[in-house]
Design a protein around this motif. Structure first.
Motif, PDB file in Angstrom:
ATOM      1  N   GLU A 112       0.817  -1.214   0.000  1.00  0.00           N
ATOM      2  CA  GLU A 112       0.000   0.000   0.000  1.00  0.00           C
ATOM      3  C   GLU A 112       0.855   1.271   0.000  1.00  0.00           C
ATOM      4  N   LYS A 113       2.173   1.098  -0.103  1.00  0.00           N
ATOM      5  CA  LYS A 113       3.073   2.245   0.027  1.00  0.00           C
ATOM      6  C   LYS A 113       2.814   3.314  -1.031  1.00  0.00           C
ATOM      7  N   TRP A 114       2.604   2.915  -2.277  1.00  0.00           N
ATOM      8  CA  TRP A 114       2.494   3.916  -3.332  1.00  0.00           C
ATOM      9  C   TRP A 114       1.237   4.770  -3.191  1.00  0.00           C
ATOM     10  N   ALA A 115       0.188   4.170  -2.648  1.00  0.00           N
ATOM     11  CA  ALA A 115      -1.003   4.984  -2.381  1.00  0.00           C
ATOM     12  C   ALA A 115      -0.678   6.089  -1.383  1.00  0.00           C
ATOM     13  N   LYS A 116       0.108   5.735  -0.350  1.00  0.00           N
ATOM     14  CA  LYS A 116       0.516   6.727   0.642  1.00  0.00           C
ATOM     15  C   LYS A 116       1.436   7.780   0.032  1.00  0.00           C
ATOM     16  N   VAL A 117       2.311   7.339  -0.866  1.00  0.00           N
ATOM     17  CA  VAL A 117       3.228   8.275  -1.520  1.00  0.00           C
ATOM     18  C   VAL A 117       2.441   9.330  -2.295  1.00  0.00           C
ATOM     19  N   PHE A 118       1.470   8.882  -3.085  1.00  0.00           N
ATOM     20  CA  PHE A 118       0.737   9.817  -3.933  1.00  0.00           C
ATOM     21  C   PHE A 118      -0.352  10.572  -3.173  1.00  0.00           C
ATOM     22  N   ASP A 119      -0.798  10.036  -2.066  1.00  0.00           N
ATOM     23  CA  ASP A 119      -1.830  10.724  -1.281  1.00  0.00           C
ATOM     24  C   ASP A 119      -1.257  11.706  -0.272  1.00  0.00           C
ATOM     25  N   THR A 120      -0.049  11.429   0.221  1.00  0.00           N
ATOM     26  CA  THR A 120       0.492  12.214   1.343  1.00  0.00           C
ATOM     27  C   THR A 120       1.887  12.764   1.081  1.00  0.00           C
ATOM     28  N   LEU A 121       2.842  11.883   0.797  1.00  0.00           N
ATOM     29  CA  LEU A 121       4.240  12.289   0.711  1.00  0.00           C
ATOM     30  C   LEU A 121       4.487  13.257  -0.440  1.00  0.00           C
ATOM     31  N   LEU A 122       4.056  12.890  -1.644  1.00  0.00           N
ATOM     32  CA  LEU A 122       4.286  13.739  -2.808  1.00  0.00           C
ATOM     33  C   LEU A 122       3.541  15.066  -2.712  1.00  0.00           C
ATOM     34  N   PRO A 123       2.262  15.082  -2.312  1.00  0.00           N
ATOM     35  CA  PRO A 123       1.591  16.384  -2.168  1.00  0.00           C
ATOM     36  C   PRO A 123       2.269  17.305  -1.156  1.00  0.00           C
ATOM     37  N   GLU A 124       2.821  16.748  -0.067  1.00  0.00           N
ATOM     38  CA  GLU A 124       3.531  17.604   0.879  1.00  0.00           C
ATOM     39  C   GLU A 124       4.759  18.231   0.224  1.00  0.00           C
ATOM     40  N   ALA A 125       5.524  17.406  -0.520  1.00  0.00           N
ATOM     41  CA  ALA A 125       6.710  17.935  -1.205  1.00  0.00           C
ATOM     42  C   ALA A 125       6.312  19.002  -2.219  1.00  0.00           C
ATOM     43  N   GLN A 126       5.251  18.755  -2.958  1.00  0.00           N
ATOM     44  CA  GLN A 126       4.773  19.750  -3.927  1.00  0.00           C
ATOM     45  C   GLN A 126       4.385  21.049  -3.229  1.00  0.00           C
ATOM     46  N   ALA A 127       3.717  20.930  -2.095  1.00  0.00           N
ATOM     47  CA  ALA A 127       3.282  22.130  -1.366  1.00  0.00           C
ATOM     48  C   ALA A 127       4.473  22.934  -0.855  1.00  0.00           C
ATOM     49  N   HIS A 128       5.495  22.251  -0.345  1.00  0.00           N
ATOM     50  CA  HIS A 128       6.684  22.952   0.145  1.00  0.00           C
ATOM     51  C   HIS A 128       7.365  23.724  -0.986  1.00  0.00           C
ATOM     52  N   VAL A 129       7.567  23.053  -2.116  1.00  0.00           N
ATOM     53  CA  VAL A 129       8.260  23.683  -3.244  1.00  0.00           C
ATOM     54  C   VAL A 129       7.421  24.828  -3.806  1.00  0.00           C
ATOM     55  N   ALA A 130       6.113  24.603  -3.930  1.00  0.00           N
ATOM     56  CA  ALA A 130       5.241  25.648  -4.462  1.00  0.00           C
ATOM     57  C   ALA A 130       5.271  26.896  -3.586  1.00  0.00           C
ATOM     58  N   LYS A 131       5.277  26.707  -2.277  1.00  0.00           N
ATOM     59  CA  LYS A 131       5.332  27.860  -1.378  1.00  0.00           C
ATOM     60  C   LYS A 131       6.661  28.584  -1.503  1.00  0.00           C
ATOM     61  N   GLU A 132       7.762  27.830  -1.594  1.00  0.00           N
ATOM     62  CA  GLU A 132       9.081  28.444  -1.734  1.00  0.00           C
ATOM     63  C   GLU A 132       9.169  29.293  -2.997  1.00  0.00           C
ATOM     64  N   LEU A 133       8.494  28.870  -4.068  1.00  0.00           N
ATOM     65  CA  LEU A 133       8.601  29.534  -5.362  1.00  0.00           C
ATOM     66  C   LEU A 133       7.370  30.383  -5.697  1.00  0.00           C
ATOM     67  N   SER A 134       6.428  30.499  -4.745  1.00  0.00           N
ATOM     68  CA  SER A 134       5.190  31.278  -4.950  1.00  0.00           C
ATOM     69  C   SER A 134       4.380  30.773  -6.140  1.00  0.00           C
ATOM     70  N   LEU A 135       4.369  29.459  -6.324  1.00  0.00           N
ATOM     71  CA  LEU A 135       3.563  28.858  -7.381  1.00  0.00           C
ATOM     72  C   LEU A 135       2.127  28.685  -6.888  1.00  0.00           C
ATOM     73  N   PRO A 136       1.142  29.088  -7.664  1.00  0.00           N
ATOM     74  CA  PRO A 136      -0.240  29.005  -7.194  1.00  0.00           C
ATOM     75  C   PRO A 136      -0.822  27.593  -7.194  1.00  0.00           C
TER      76      PRO A 136
END
Length: 387
Positions: free
Chosen positions: A51-75
């Motif tokens: 079930e790891k990949w479901a967790k990756v795409f539901d939680t881990l990857l969105p968190e990383a995307q949110a961090h990077v988007a905030k750093e770069l002011s991406l909407p």
């Protein structure tokens, strides 16, 4: 006043206590929070297994995307696709181009891009025009003028050039001045988390590629590509992850692609680097470490270093050998000296447990938040011992 964060790097600094790490522009020390993050990746793999990949795409990857988007002011965080390295992402972008594309780039790009373009050129698979980065004060105008004449399919250039530290000024204006029909790729690896970067408007037009290896301090394997909104590109170089969420294109005879940056995803990869990246970004927020504060700290150490060259009797490098002088505020977190002894000096410093690096006739000293004023003074002392 320089920051005081060295205690947060106790594991890297303590591994070889006498080592002075001044290659901080590349092999950046990791803060201690990454140690627990590395272990958590293992524990989660054991817990979730299939079930790891479901967790990756539901939680881990969105968190990383949110961090990077905030750093770069991406909407829109979903504009970001992650991969183990930038080369993989750029290759997918290349695969969106037609046969024998016209590409405008510079003579100062990092090896991964420069080598790939040279190989395509060698086979006659692409027509490459390279704009000299120097003189720096006229680079933006020369890039725009060259692109206007060449009518390229792609313009690819760095925000901060790896072989000098020069930061391209007025980045948004430069990109806006490039031909509308051309795709634009900005290599932001030497700028991400080091040079304040706002992609709120710039990101509507340009791709932006970077990762965690340098100033994000997360180590290898956490690279990303921002994909401008509204571009319905279908990379020929594609992996099965790029089909996740591809609901609108599931029709016979047409390979489906995920929306937003998902179209540039690849296939199975080690997600441990994303754990480290998320841990570092949380830590940066906790200690209020921004790109602006990081840059101010690095520049303060740079000034102390250059001022100390004569005071410590250093003879092997001098301020007049700087490729980008201290008087130029458009510089990144490392200083580059042009000297025919670059390689020999890097090797001599290595024997004295000082890590720097040399690229041809250029000797680079990197500065960051894992260092303090005492480290700079120690570096000057060891430099003074060279003849």
């Amino acid at each position: 006043m320089p920051l005081s964060l060295t205690r947060h790097f106790s594991r890297f600094r303590g591994a070889v206590p006498k080592r002075l790490h001044f290659a901080a522009h590349s092999h950046h020390p990791w803060p201690d929070v990454t140690f627990a993050a590395q272990g958590q990746a293992w524990l989660d793999a054991a817990r979730w297994q299939d079930e790891k990949w479901a967790k990756v795409f539901d939680t881990l990857l969105p968190e990383a995307q949110a961090h990077v988007a905030k750093e770069l002011s991406l909407p829109e965080p979903r504009s970001l696709a992650f991969a183990p390295n930038t080369h993989e992402l750029v290759q997918r972008l290349f695969s969106c181009l037609g046969p024998k594309p016209r590409i405008v780039t510079t003579d100062g790009e990092f090896h991964s891009l420069a080598r790939q373009l040279a190989r395509l050129e060698e086979e006659g698979l692409a027509r490459i025009t390279r704009v000299p980065t120097e003189p720096f004060d006229t680079f933006p105008e020369r890039l725009v003028e060259t692109a206007a004449r060449a009518r390229p399919d792609l313009v690819a250039f760095s925000h901060v050039f790896f072989d000098s530290g020069f930061v391209v000024p007025r980045l948004e204006r430069v990109v806006a001045s490039l031909p509308e029909e051309a795709l634009v790729l900005v290599d932001g690896y030497h700028g991400f988390c080091a040079v304040p970067t706002d992609l709120a408007r710039l990101g509507r037009r340009a791709f932006y590629v970077a990762g965690g290896y340098k100033y994000a301090m997360a180590g290898e394997g956490a690279c990303f590509l921002h994909v401008p909104p509204g571009l319905e590109l279908r990379p020929r170089d594609t992996g099965w992850f790029a089909a996740f969420g591809a609901l609108a294109e599931r029709r016979q005879g047409r390979v489906p692609y995920a929306p937003f940056g998902g179209a540039f995803l690849g296939a199975t990869f080690d997600v441990t680097p994303l754990y480290r990246l998320n841990a570092v970004m949380r830590w940066r927020k906790r200690v209020r470490l921004t790109a602006l504060r990081t840059r101010a700290h690095a520049h303060a150490l740079q000034r102390r270093f250059v001022a100390g060259l004569s005071a410590h009797g250093v003879r092997v490098v001098s301020e007049d050998e700087l490729v980008v002088p201290l008087s130029n505020p458009q510089r990144g977190q490392f200083l580059t000296f042009r000297t025919p002894r670059a390689q020999a000096l890097a090797e001599a410093l290595s024997r004295r447990q000082v890590l720097v690096d040399a690229r041809g006739d250029r000797l680079r000293f990197g500065f960051g938040v894992a260092q303090d004023e005492a480290d700079v003074d120690a570096l000057l002392g060891r430099l003074a011992s060279l003849r």
